[in-house]
Each structure stands twice: as C-alpha cells, then as structure tokens.
Design a protein around this motif. Structure first.
Motif, PDB file in Angstrom:
ATOM      1  N   ILE A 130      37.474  26.439  28.684  1.00  0.00           N
ATOM      2  CA  ILE A 130      38.543  26.786  29.324  1.00  0.00           C
ATOM      3  C   ILE A 130      37.968  27.118  30.750  1.00  0.00           C
ATOM      4  O   ILE A 130      37.091  27.785  30.935  1.00  0.00           O
ATOM      5  CB  ILE A 130      39.429  27.912  28.871  1.00  0.00           C
ATOM      6  CG1 ILE A 130      39.638  27.823  27.296  1.00  0.00           C
ATOM      7  CG2 ILE A 130      40.074  28.597  29.677  1.00  0.00           C
ATOM      8  CD1 ILE A 130      40.262  28.931  26.752  1.00  0.00           C
ATOM      9  N   SER A 131      38.809  26.642  31.911  1.00  0.00           N
ATOM     10  CA  SER A 131      38.349  26.865  33.092  1.00  0.00           C
ATOM     11  C   SER A 131      38.395  28.315  33.632  1.00  0.00           C
ATOM     12  O   SER A 131      39.270  29.058  33.020  1.00  0.00           O
ATOM     13  CB  SER A 131      39.081  25.992  34.046  1.00  0.00           C
ATOM     14  OG  SER A 131      40.298  26.625  34.292  1.00  0.00           O
ATOM     15  N   VAL A 133      39.956  29.813  36.114  1.00  0.00           N
ATOM     16  CA  VAL A 133      41.202  29.972  36.550  1.00  0.00           C
ATOM     17  C   VAL A 133      42.093  30.350  35.254  1.00  0.00           C
ATOM     18  O   VAL A 133      42.883  31.159  35.136  1.00  0.00           O
ATOM     19  CB  VAL A 133      41.875  28.907  37.462  1.00  0.00           C
ATOM     20  CG1 VAL A 133      43.161  29.348  37.728  1.00  0.00           C
ATOM     21  CG2 VAL A 133      41.005  28.500  38.580  1.00  0.00           C
ATOM     22  N   VAL A 134      42.049  29.297  34.324  1.00  0.00           N
ATOM     23  CA  VAL A 134      42.883  29.533  32.956  1.00  0.00           C
ATOM     24  C   VAL A 134      42.528  30.816  32.624  1.00  0.00           C
ATOM     25  O   VAL A 134      43.370  31.432  31.933  1.00  0.00           O
ATOM     26  CB  VAL A 134      42.923  28.372  32.355  1.00  0.00           C
ATOM     27  CG1 VAL A 134      43.556  28.444  31.058  1.00  0.00           C
ATOM     28  CG2 VAL A 134      43.370  26.981  33.222  1.00  0.00           C
ATOM     29  N   VAL A 136      41.199  33.561  33.580  1.00  0.00           N
ATOM     30  CA  VAL A 136      41.529  34.917  34.104  1.00  0.00           C
ATOM     31  C   VAL A 136      43.070  35.060  33.836  1.00  0.00           C
ATOM     32  O   VAL A 136      43.378  35.886  33.545  1.00  0.00           O
ATOM     33  CB  VAL A 136      41.007  34.615  35.772  1.00  0.00           C
ATOM     34  CG1 VAL A 136      41.687  36.312  36.302  1.00  0.00           C
ATOM     35  CG2 VAL A 136      39.853  35.066  35.733  1.00  0.00           C
ATOM     36  N   GLY A 137      43.722  33.696  34.082  1.00  0.00           N
ATOM     37  CA  GLY A 137      45.232  33.658  33.554  1.00  0.00           C
ATOM     38  C   GLY A 137      45.315  34.190  32.251  1.00  0.00           C
ATOM     39  O   GLY A 137      46.207  34.927  31.964  1.00  0.00           O
ATOM     40  N   ILE A 138      44.812  33.902  31.192  1.00  0.00           N
ATOM     41  CA  ILE A 138      45.031  34.320  29.785  1.00  0.00           C
ATOM     42  C   ILE A 138      44.699  35.722  29.903  1.00  0.00           C
ATOM     43  O   ILE A 138      45.405  36.519  29.362  1.00  0.00           O
ATOM     44  CB  ILE A 138      43.982  33.444  28.845  1.00  0.00           C
ATOM     45  CG1 ILE A 138      44.314  32.181  28.935  1.00  0.00           C
ATOM     46  CG2 ILE A 138      43.832  34.051  27.644  1.00  0.00           C
ATOM     47  CD1 ILE A 138      43.454  31.125  28.037  1.00  0.00           C
ATOM     48  N   MET A 140      44.820  37.990  32.065  1.00  0.00           N
ATOM     49  CA  MET A 140      46.110  38.686  32.760  1.00  0.00           C
ATOM     50  C   MET A 140      47.299  38.865  32.062  1.00  0.00           C
ATOM     51  O   MET A 140      47.935  39.588  31.950  1.00  0.00           O
ATOM     52  CB  MET A 140      46.186  38.220  34.052  1.00  0.00           C
ATOM     53  CG  MET A 140      45.076  38.638  34.931  1.00  0.00           C
ATOM     54  SD  MET A 140      45.263  37.781  36.554  1.00  0.00           S
ATOM     55  CE  MET A 140      46.482  38.613  37.368  1.00  0.00           C
ATOM     56  N   GLN A 141      47.674  37.484  31.203  1.00  0.00           N
ATOM     57  CA  GLN A 141      48.708  37.634  30.338  1.00  0.00           C
ATOM     58  C   GLN A 141      48.654  38.351  28.995  1.00  0.00           C
ATOM     59  O   GLN A 141      49.417  39.127  28.790  1.00  0.00           O
ATOM     60  CB  GLN A 141      49.110  36.182  29.967  1.00  0.00           C
ATOM     61  CG  GLN A 141      49.507  35.401  31.121  1.00  0.00           C
ATOM     62  CD  GLN A 141      51.020  35.932  31.839  1.00  0.00           C
ATOM     63  OE1 GLN A 141      50.745  36.231  32.949  1.00  0.00           O
ATOM     64  NE2 GLN A 141      51.986  36.032  30.855  1.00  0.00           N
ATOM     65  N   ILE A 142      47.625  38.283  28.423  1.00  0.00           N
ATOM     66  CA  ILE A 142      47.232  38.790  27.244  1.00  0.00           C
ATOM     67  C   ILE A 142      47.047  40.496  27.176  1.00  0.00           C
ATOM     68  O   ILE A 142      47.553  41.152  26.367  1.00  0.00           O
ATOM     69  CB  ILE A 142      46.032  38.190  26.436  1.00  0.00           C
ATOM     70  CG1 ILE A 142      46.488  36.955  25.969  1.00  0.00           C
ATOM     71  CG2 ILE A 142      45.437  39.173  25.361  1.00  0.00           C
ATOM     72  CD1 ILE A 142      45.623  36.067  25.174  1.00  0.00           C
ATOM     73  N   LEU A 251      38.610  35.848  41.017  1.00  0.00           N
ATOM     74  CA  LEU A 251      39.972  35.606  40.661  1.00  0.00           C
ATOM     75  C   LEU A 251      40.481  36.830  39.943  1.00  0.00           C
ATOM     76  O   LEU A 251      41.623  37.184  39.978  1.00  0.00           O
ATOM     77  CB  LEU A 251      39.843  34.364  39.631  1.00  0.00           C
ATOM     78  CG  LEU A 251      39.834  33.032  40.234  1.00  0.00           C
ATOM     79  CD1 LEU A 251      39.395  32.112  39.121  1.00  0.00           C
ATOM     80  CD2 LEU A 251      40.980  32.764  40.989  1.00  0.00           C
TER      81      LEU A 251
END
Lengths: 314, 298
Positions: A130-131, A133-134, A136-138, A140-142, A251
């Motif tokens: 998993i990159s 960016v993704v 950090v996105g995960i 923040m969402q989770i 990020l």
C-alpha cells in the motif's frame, strides 16, 4: 630497469584485459553515466551546504560562507524540536519495529498447522504494497472519531463519541509507529521466515529426543539460527535511523500535531522548497547533517557488531 | 520414555494454543481494516457518516465508485501513472540487468570499484535540494523524465539481480561460450536473460510497485494538472479533502458530493489498491524469492 619493464608489462596486460572484456564495459556504459549524473553529481551538490546559493550564480558561482548554514541551523529554535522529534520517532520505531517481526516469524514458524501459517503469512505482507499516500488516507479514515472503525467501536461499546485522537499532537508518535507495524511486520518477517526454513532439521530431532519442548526448541534452536540475520537487519536499521519515513511524516502532518511531527527530513523540505521560503543552502546543510549522522551511526554499529558477534555488512 | 513424551505433548499443546491465538489476533488486526474499507466503500453515505458499518456494506450503494470513475482528475492521474510506471519500469529493468551482468565479471579491472560506487549510494546521497537543482538544470521539470530517470537503478535491486546471476549461471557456461567465440553482449542476450526470468519478475515487481506508489518526486517535479500522477490526486482527495466539483461530470453526483465524501474516499482507497491486489497472487512466489536473494548479500 627490471621494475620498469614489469610496470610496462602490467600496464600492457591491463590494457589487454580491458580490451578482452570491452563488451562488458559497453553494457556498463549507460548505467555508469546514470550513476554519475543522478547520484554523484548531487553528492557534489552538497558543497551548497557551505555556500550562500543564489540562482544567478548557480552552485559553483555562489560565494563560500564556511559553516554559517550549519550554525544558523544549530542556533535556530527549531533545531532542538526537530532533532527531538526525529530521535523519538526513530528510536520508538526501532524498539518496537525490530523485535516484533522476529517474534512473529518465530511463532509462525513454530505453529504446527503449516497451511494456516502460510495463509497468515501471505495476507500479512499485503499492506507492505500500500502506498504511503493511501496508507495515510486509511489511517485518517479509520481513526476518525465519528465515522471510522475507532469511532464506531468506541460508540458501540460505550455509547459515546470518543475524543479525536488525530488532533492530539502527543499521540502522533503512537499512531505513526504502530501503523508502521501494521504495514510492515509481515514483510519484515519474510527474511526471518526464510532463515528459519533453512534451519537444520536434525537439530530439532536431536532436541526432541532430549525431551525439549517446542518452546525450548524455539529458544535454543530456532533463535540462534536466525540471530546473524537479525544482527544484520539491526545494523541496517540503525544506519537508517535518522530516515524516519519522510513521506509518511509529511503526509500525516497537520496544524495540530506539527510540534510533534516535524522531523529533520520534512524540515529540510520546508526550508528548501515549500513556497515562499526557499533557502537552498540552509536546506542542503540540514539534509547533510542528517546523512552524516546516519552514516556515522552505520559505521559505529557495524564495528560494534563485528567485535561482538563477527556479523557485519562491511 | 512414554511418560516423557506425554509431558512434552501437553506442554507443547499450551504453547501451540498461545501461538495460535497470537498469530490469529495479528492476522485479524491486519485484515479487519481492509475489510472495513471495502465494506464502507459499498455503503451509502448516510450509513458511513452515522457509523453503522462494521463488517459488510450497509445500505448497499455504488455512489462512491460512480463518483470516482466519473472524476476526470482521477482518470487523468490513473492514465499518467500507468504511463510513468510502464516507461519507468522498462528503463529500470533494462539498466539494472545490464549493470548486474557486467558487475558479475569481477575478474575484469575496475569492476569491483564500480560495484562499490553503486553500493555506496545505498548509504549516502546528495539529498533533496541537489537533486532538485539537477532536475531543473536538465530541463526535466514537469516532464515524464523527472519521474522515470532519477532512481533508474536502485542499488538494492541491483544487488539482488547480480547475486541471482552469480549463483544461477555457472562460470563454466560463459567460459565455454567464450571458447566458441561468443562475446559478452551476445552471451548476455542469448543466455543470461532467458535464464533470469525469476529475477526479472522480482525486479518488475519491486520497481513497478515503487513507480506506481511514487509520491514525493511527483510532488516536487510535476506542477501541471495534466501531468499529475495518481498519488498526487489521491493526496488531494484523501488527505487534503479537496475534490474539485468541476471535475465530476455527472450533475446528480455533484450535488451529493458533500454527503458521500467519506464513501468517495473509501472507494478511492479500494481503486488505488486494486492493481496490486489483482497481480499479487501471480507474483507472490517471486516476491518472497526476491527478498530471500536480497538477504543473502545485504
């Protein structure tokens, strides 16, 4: 006389040896040009750290200023903050991130249901791909306190909305390090699994005959066999200790955690390239400080390990 | 003897149970967030915002995916990333294999020194600013070349390829070929490459994933929206929460964007992970092999 003729002889044979292998050098030509242009020219660019860069004069034309850039950095109020953050994150990540994959590999290897162990292993190294960016996105969402897993589970068990952990600066290090564990334990365990699969089975059989339990065999057979690998991984990790995952820190930064999340490498980027500031010389000096510390640590740890265990990388 | 075995058995049983619990717990911890993300990506905006999603989609809907696939930002980024990955990985693999074979010929003068020069880059580098100035001076700013040329050879991958060639292609083979008048280039093309399928797969995987995921170079060197790679777009939407409404072509979806913002993010995460999830089963065995070769000579 004799010496001279010998010298011309070796010179000649050197030329002959090069000529015999000319095609090898042809294959190396492009890689070498690449290496020179994209690795060694930037290393030469490190002279910027001792200059006052102006665009008009370029790297070589700019005036020398000695150690001024380093002094500016060491005396700035940011220095203790970024150094502390870097060390805290790096040492925390090493202390947790180094032993966990070893334990995981040892346990997985000792587990008798091999097919299940195989499935667990294959699944646990997927997050490695998993990159950042993704990833950090995960995170923040989770970890969102209203709509993420964290918020949902907290609500489910207590009936209340929890506090927002993403905006708590002092929790940054835990989120940063443990999400790294989540992402890379499976991957980092591969190398130990490989070492464990080459453990001589007769050692296990002998230990069994002597009545050793599986746990004792793990301690006295498996672990000694993978210790050299562990030492090498430790050296490499210690050598990269100042390379706190730069992209991830950058990020994950926000206004609320910046006091805890600004590390040397993100600060290098901000001083040098973020809009409106752009002090190339200062930025290069800070980056160089980081690389040099890293390099020194690598050499020291390598030397210590060579002394103690005879395992080293050079 | 019998007693002894029985004793070992019960003590082992306890150990195996504890081991099973620990690895299963870790397995679930790794798996659950992924399942949650997938479930949330197929749920309705309201269900996600209300925190009703746990294990499977609630109020099944494809709105998130519709928005993602109707978003020109995402589509352009996806196309660009494919291009950068294809060109970049090709350059990476070709250069790495050429250098790796040449560097196995250690008996030739200078080869060991050149190997050291490559290895040294693993531990020391010029850093951000000198690289940035270099790319600017080469007039590669805002072009694909800034994405594919810096980092064209990774020293670690080079070592993997070199170790593979050293241990899988016997010296005698090359010496015999040389006797028959076969030069190094011909030998490399006709013998080494066909026998290096496994390590080439590993290189394609390692370089491909790195190119696909590359964020920082894209952020530094690309400033034209048309050139943005997927990670830049992902960063804007996932982390900065900026979705440009004008890039969503469906007017109905435009209205809903605020309501389904979270679902869009989950759908986007799934889409971004999809290419790797699809090829992963096929390359898995090569991947483990690659890490193992790399570990022999770290």
């Amino acid at each position: 006389m004799g010496k001279k003729s010998k010298k011309t002889q070796t010179k000649k044979s050197l030329r002959r040896r090069i000529a015999a292998g000319w095609q090898v050098y042809v294959l190396l030509l492009v890689p070498l040009i690449y290496l020179f242009v994209f690795s060694y020219i930037p290393m030469g660019g490190l002279v910027l750290a001792f200059k006052k860069y102006t665009i008009a004069d370029g790297i070589w034309g700019s005036a020398w200023v000695g150690l001024e850039n380093f002094i500016t950095f060491f005396s700035s109020y940011k220095f203790p903050i970024v150094l502390k953050n870097t060390l805290v994150l790096a040492i925390y990540a090493l202390l947790v991130g180094f032993p966990i994959p070893i334990l995981f590999a040892l346990l997985l290897n000792a587990f008798p249901r091999k097919r299940y162990a195989k499935v667990v292993q294959s699944v646990t190294y997927i997050p490695h791909f998993i990159s950042t960016v993704v990833m950090v996105g995960i995170i923040m969402q989770i970890l969102n306190s209203r709509t993420g897993i964290y918020g949902n589970l907290f609500m489910f068990f207590t009936g209340q909305t929890p506090e927002d952990i993403l905006s708590k600066g002092n929790l940054f290090k835990h989120i940063f390090v443990w999400s790294g564990i989540w992402q890379s334990t499976g991957y980092n365990a591969i190398i130990y699994m490989a070492a464990l699969s080459s453990v001589d089975q007769s050692l296990h059989e002998a230990a069994c005959i002597d009545g050793a339990t599986r746990f004792q065999r793990l301690l006295y057979v498996d672990w000694p066999c993978i210790r050299p690998t562990a030492v090498i991984m430790l050296i490499l990790a210690a050598g990269g200790i100042m390379n706190v995952s730069f992209e991830k820190a950058l990020l994950m930064q926000n206004d609320l955690n910046i006091a805890y999340s600004e590390v040397i490498s993100t600060y290098v980027y901000k001083v040098g390239l973020q809009k409106g500031i752009g002090d190339f010389s200062l930025s290069t000096a800070i980056g160089m400080f980081n690389s040099v510390i890293n390099f020194i640590l690598l050499v020291i740890v390598n030397a210590i390990s060579k002394r103690l265990t005879n395992d080293s990388i050079f | 003897m019998k007693k002894n075995r029985k004793k070992t058995g019960s003590s082992d049983l306890l150990f195996y149970s504890i081991t099973g619990v620990i690895i299963t717990a870790f397995f679930l911890i790794v798996l659950y967030p992924v399942i949650f993300v997938i479930a949330a990506s197929f749920s309705s905006g309201d269900a996600v915002t209300a925190g009703k999603v746990f294990l499977w989609p609630v109020e099944f809907s494809l709105d998130g995916y519709k928005t993602v696939f109707n978003n020109t930002q995402v589509l352009t980024g996806f196309q660009n990333s494919c291009l950068y990955m294809l060109v970049g990985t090709t350059i990476n693999v070709v250069l790495t294999m050429c250098a790796a074979y040449a560097l196995t010929r250690v008996e030739l003068p200078g080869i060991n020194k050149i190997m050291f020069l490559f290895t040294f880059t693993m531990f020391f580098s010029g850093g951000i600013i000198p690289n940035y100035i270099l790319v600017r001076n080469l007039h590669m700013m805002n072009t694909m070349w800034a994405m594919v040329l810096p980092g064209a050879i990774n020293a670690y991958n080079l070592i993997i390829a070199r170790t593979f060639i050293q241990s899988n292609i016997p010296r005698e083979l090359r010496e015999a070929a040389e006797m028959d008048g076969c030069g190094d280039i011909k030998f490399f093309l006709k013998i080494v490459l066909p026998l290096s399928g496994a390590v080439i797969a590993v290189l394609v995987l390692f370089y491909g994933v790195a190119n696909w995921n590359s964020y920082f170079n894209a952020m530094l060197y690309l400033n034209d929206k048309e050139k943005y790679s997927l990670p830049i777009v992902l960063k804007q939407i996932l982390i900065s929460s900026q979705i440009d409404p004008s890039t969503v072509t469906d007017p109905e979806l435009q209205m809903q964007i605020a309501r389904i913002a979270n679902v869009i993010k989950y759908a986007l995460i799934v889409v971004a992970m999809l290419p790797i999830a699809l090829i992963y089963p096929f390359i898995q065995k090569y991947f483990v092999k690659g890490v193992m070769i790399g570990s022999i000579k770290g």
